[in-house]
Design a protein around this motif. Structure first.
Motif, PDB file in Angstrom:
ATOM      1  N   ILE A  32     -21.733  60.636  -9.152  1.00 40.12           N
ATOM      2  CA  ILE A  32     -20.837  60.816  -9.583  1.00 40.12           C
ATOM      3  C   ILE A  32     -21.387  62.143  -9.690  1.00 40.12           C
ATOM      4  N   ARG A  33     -20.518  63.549  -8.686  1.00 39.28           N
ATOM      5  CA  ARG A  33     -20.419  65.016  -9.230  1.00 39.28           C
ATOM      6  C   ARG A  33     -19.846  65.136 -10.061  1.00 39.28           C
ATOM      7  N   CYS A  34     -18.589  65.098 -10.324  1.00 31.87           N
ATOM      8  CA  CYS A  34     -18.206  65.416 -10.962  1.00 31.87           C
ATOM      9  C   CYS A  34     -18.676  65.113 -13.071  1.00 31.87           C
ATOM     10  N   LEU A  35     -18.837  64.563 -13.151  1.00 31.96           N
ATOM     11  CA  LEU A  35     -20.284  63.698 -14.218  1.00 31.96           C
ATOM     12  C   LEU A  35     -21.476  64.761 -13.861  1.00 31.96           C
ATOM     13  N   LEU A  36     -22.510  64.938 -13.007  1.00 32.53           N
ATOM     14  CA  LEU A  36     -22.796  65.710 -12.687  1.00 32.53           C
ATOM     15  C   LEU A  36     -23.158  67.458 -13.390  1.00 32.53           C
ATOM     16  N   GLY A  37     -21.853  67.676 -12.512  1.00 29.70           N
ATOM     17  CA  GLY A  37     -21.750  69.387 -13.054  1.00 29.70           C
ATOM     18  C   GLY A  37     -21.232  69.443 -13.874  1.00 29.70           C
ATOM     19  N   LEU A  38     -20.505  68.160 -14.735  1.00 25.73           N
ATOM     20  CA  LEU A  38     -20.374  68.383 -16.862  1.00 25.73           C
ATOM     21  C   LEU A  38     -21.398  68.386 -16.873  1.00 25.73           C
ATOM     22  N   TYR A  39     -22.141  67.665 -16.768  1.00 27.80           N
ATOM     23  CA  TYR A  39     -23.932  67.792 -17.821  1.00 27.80           C
ATOM     24  C   TYR A  39     -24.692  68.559 -17.647  1.00 27.80           C
ATOM     25  N   VAL A  70     -36.939  71.746 -23.032  1.00 24.97           N
ATOM     26  CA  VAL A  70     -37.734  71.409 -22.068  1.00 24.97           C
ATOM     27  C   VAL A  70     -37.455  70.370 -21.276  1.00 24.97           C
ATOM     28  N   VAL A  71     -36.835  69.192 -22.096  1.00 27.39           N
ATOM     29  CA  VAL A  71     -35.736  67.985 -21.403  1.00 27.39           C
ATOM     30  C   VAL A  71     -34.296  68.771 -20.421  1.00 27.39           C
ATOM     31  N   GLU A  72     -33.905  69.615 -21.348  1.00 30.57           N
ATOM     32  CA  GLU A  72     -32.745  70.316 -21.101  1.00 30.57           C
ATOM     33  C   GLU A  72     -32.746  71.127 -19.499  1.00 30.57           C
ATOM     34  N   LEU A  73     -33.513  71.788 -19.710  1.00 28.99           N
ATOM     35  CA  LEU A  73     -33.998  71.564 -18.502  1.00 28.99           C
ATOM     36  C   LEU A  73     -33.954  71.428 -17.347  1.00 28.99           C
ATOM     37  N   LEU A  74     -34.843  70.877 -17.084  1.00 27.03           N
ATOM     38  CA  LEU A  74     -35.315  69.626 -16.106  1.00 27.03           C
ATOM     39  C   LEU A  74     -34.199  68.717 -15.835  1.00 27.03           C
ATOM     40  N   GLY A  75     -33.570  68.757 -16.788  1.00 24.50           N
ATOM     41  CA  GLY A  75     -32.165  68.077 -17.024  1.00 24.50           C
ATOM     42  C   GLY A  75     -30.949  69.048 -15.740  1.00 24.50           C
ATOM     43  N   MET A  76     -31.134  70.178 -16.203  1.00 22.56           N
ATOM     44  CA  MET A  76     -30.025  71.138 -15.875  1.00 22.56           C
ATOM     45  C   MET A  76     -30.849  71.009 -13.818  1.00 22.56           C
ATOM     46  N   ILE A  77     -32.191  71.440 -13.286  1.00 19.79           N
ATOM     47  CA  ILE A  77     -32.502  71.378 -12.541  1.00 19.79           C
ATOM     48  C   ILE A  77     -32.510  70.150 -11.695  1.00 19.79           C
ATOM     49  N   LEU A  78     -32.713  68.911 -12.345  1.00 17.46           N
ATOM     50  CA  LEU A  78     -32.664  67.660 -11.534  1.00 17.46           C
ATOM     51  C   LEU A  78     -31.324  67.631 -10.549  1.00 17.46           C
ATOM     52  N   SER A  79     -30.363  67.716 -11.863  1.00 17.78           N
ATOM     53  CA  SER A  79     -28.941  67.492 -11.942  1.00 17.78           C
ATOM     54  C   SER A  79     -28.209  68.128 -10.739  1.00 17.78           C
ATOM     55  N   MET A  80     -28.688  69.778 -11.094  1.00 17.31           N
ATOM     56  CA  MET A  80     -28.385  70.273  -9.940  1.00 17.31           C
ATOM     57  C   MET A  80     -28.780  69.822  -8.210  1.00 17.31           C
ATOM     58  N   CYS A  81     -30.183  69.051  -8.559  1.00 20.47           N
ATOM     59  CA  CYS A  81     -31.003  68.643  -6.794  1.00 20.47           C
ATOM     60  C   CYS A  81     -30.007  67.510  -6.671  1.00 20.47           C
ATOM     61  N   LEU A  82     -30.298  66.504  -7.218  1.00 15.91           N
ATOM     62  CA  LEU A  82     -28.893  65.273  -7.183  1.00 15.91           C
ATOM     63  C   LEU A  82     -27.295  66.110  -6.195  1.00 15.91           C
ATOM     64  N   CYS A  83     -26.563  66.910  -7.156  1.00 20.56           N
ATOM     65  CA  CYS A  83     -25.047  66.724  -7.672  1.00 20.56           C
ATOM     66  C   CYS A  83     -25.271  67.532  -5.605  1.00 20.56           C
ATOM     67  N   VAL A 125     -35.798  59.398  -6.066  1.00 16.02           N
ATOM     68  CA  VAL A 125     -36.620  59.271  -6.934  1.00 16.02           C
ATOM     69  C   VAL A 125     -36.422  60.217  -7.951  1.00 16.02           C
ATOM     70  N   ILE A 126     -35.525  61.679  -7.762  1.00 18.57           N
ATOM     71  CA  ILE A 126     -34.742  62.681  -8.062  1.00 18.57           C
ATOM     72  C   ILE A 126     -33.092  61.965  -8.793  1.00 18.57           C
ATOM     73  N   LYS A 127     -33.160  61.107  -8.818  1.00 16.67           N
ATOM     74  CA  LYS A 127     -32.173  59.927  -8.775  1.00 16.67           C
ATOM     75  C   LYS A 127     -32.687  59.386 -10.314  1.00 16.67           C
ATOM     76  N   TYR A 128     -33.323  58.580 -10.546  1.00 12.55           N
ATOM     77  CA  TYR A 128     -34.044  57.525 -11.372  1.00 12.55           C
ATOM     78  C   TYR A 128     -35.070  58.587 -12.782  1.00 12.55           C
ATOM     79  N   PHE A 129     -35.828  60.169 -11.646  1.00 15.86           N
ATOM     80  CA  PHE A 129     -36.048  60.580 -12.784  1.00 15.86           C
ATOM     81  C   PHE A 129     -34.916  62.123 -14.147  1.00 15.86           C
ATOM     82  N   LEU A 130     -34.209  62.035 -13.378  1.00 17.44           N
ATOM     83  CA  LEU A 130     -33.337  62.562 -13.813  1.00 17.44           C
ATOM     84  C   LEU A 130     -32.598  61.377 -15.010  1.00 17.44           C
TER      85      LEU A 130
END
Length: 256
Positions: free
Chosen positions: A81-88, A229-242, A8-13
């Motif tokens: 891909i964790r490195c891409l998520l971290g870079l993101y 707002v999109v950036e904040l949500l993206g940061m939260i979801l990317s960290m959760c998925l990472c 769910v997190i992956k596809y929300f992200l």
């Protein structure tokens, strides 16, 4: 964290990155409009002020970077891909900090910017000849459409070099009040009047132009808030998925 929750997190992200990509395209498009537009008040400022040009390049750069980050975020989310998520996440954080910093600087520099805008317009009117198709014709269009004359009033045109040094009674054609009796005049350039009273609009364009800028600033602010707002949500979801990705599997990434 359960596998279903990770999916769910992956596809929300992925969805938020798609929105982020679209938002970046909108910002880049707005920057291109500011840079290339020659039919609005922006064109008058752009010809005489490097600030507007720099701002347009910044908007284009931020929009392009946002589009790129949205694309890489989508890839990192779908293929975990964790490195891409971290870079993101890092790039999103830097972009958000830059946006907040720019907003604060603009807010505290609004009075100097307003003063600079006034000087640009008055300087343009002093050297007005009616032959510059970019700025002068745009200002003519503004005066006709907003039914105003000069910046603070028609008196600003008395400083014009041609009007001041001419033996004829000249005035800018675009200031002509069409409700007053008289012959038809040109839409641009300087016209001659024979009556003792100028057949022009009595109100200046400052209030109308400021209203136009405020209305457009609302659009810009709305776009920036939406992107933030999109950036904040993206940061939260990317960290959760990472955090949920235990080991990267690059074999899942398609080869092109």
């Amino acid at each position: 964290m359960g596998k279903g929750c990770i999916t769910v997190i992956k596809y929300f992200l992925f969805l938020f990155n798609l929105l982020f990509f679209i938002s970046g395209a909108l910002i880049m498009g707005f920057g291109l409009w500011v840079l290339l537009d020659n039919q609005s008040f922006i064109a008058v400022l752009q010809e005489s002020s490097d600030t507007v040009k720099v701002a347009s390049y910044i908007l284009i750069g931020v929009g392009s970077l946002s589009m790129a980050m949205g694309f890489f975020g989508c890839i990192g989310a779908v293929y975990e891909i964790r490195c891409l998520l971290g870079l993101y996440f890092t790039c999103l954080l830097l972009i958000l900090i830059a946006q907040v910093t720019a907003g604060v600087l603009i807010y505290f520099q609004r009075e100097p910017l307003k003063h600079e805008m006034s000087n640009i317009i008055k300087g343009m009117m002093i050297n007005y000849t009616g032959t510059n198709k970019t700025t002068e014709h745009t200002w003519d269009l503004i005066q006709r459409s907003m039914k105003c004359c000069g910046w603070s009033g028609p008196g600003n045109w008395s400083e014009n070099v041609w009007i001041r040094n001419s033996s004829r009674n000249l005035y800018p054609c675009s200031c002509r009040n069409i409700e007053l009796p008289g012959t038809a005049v040109e839409e641009v350039g300087l016209c001659e009047h024979t009556s003792t009273q100028l057949p022009v609009y009595e109100t200046g364009c400052a209030s109308s132009v400021e209203k136009w800028l405020v209305d457009n600033c609302g659009v810009i602010l709305g776009m920036c808030v939406s992107v933030a707002v999109v950036e904040l949500l993206g940061m939260i979801l990317s960290m959760c998925l990472c955090k949920s990705v235990v080991q990267e599997d690059y074999t899942k990434v398609p080869k092109y």
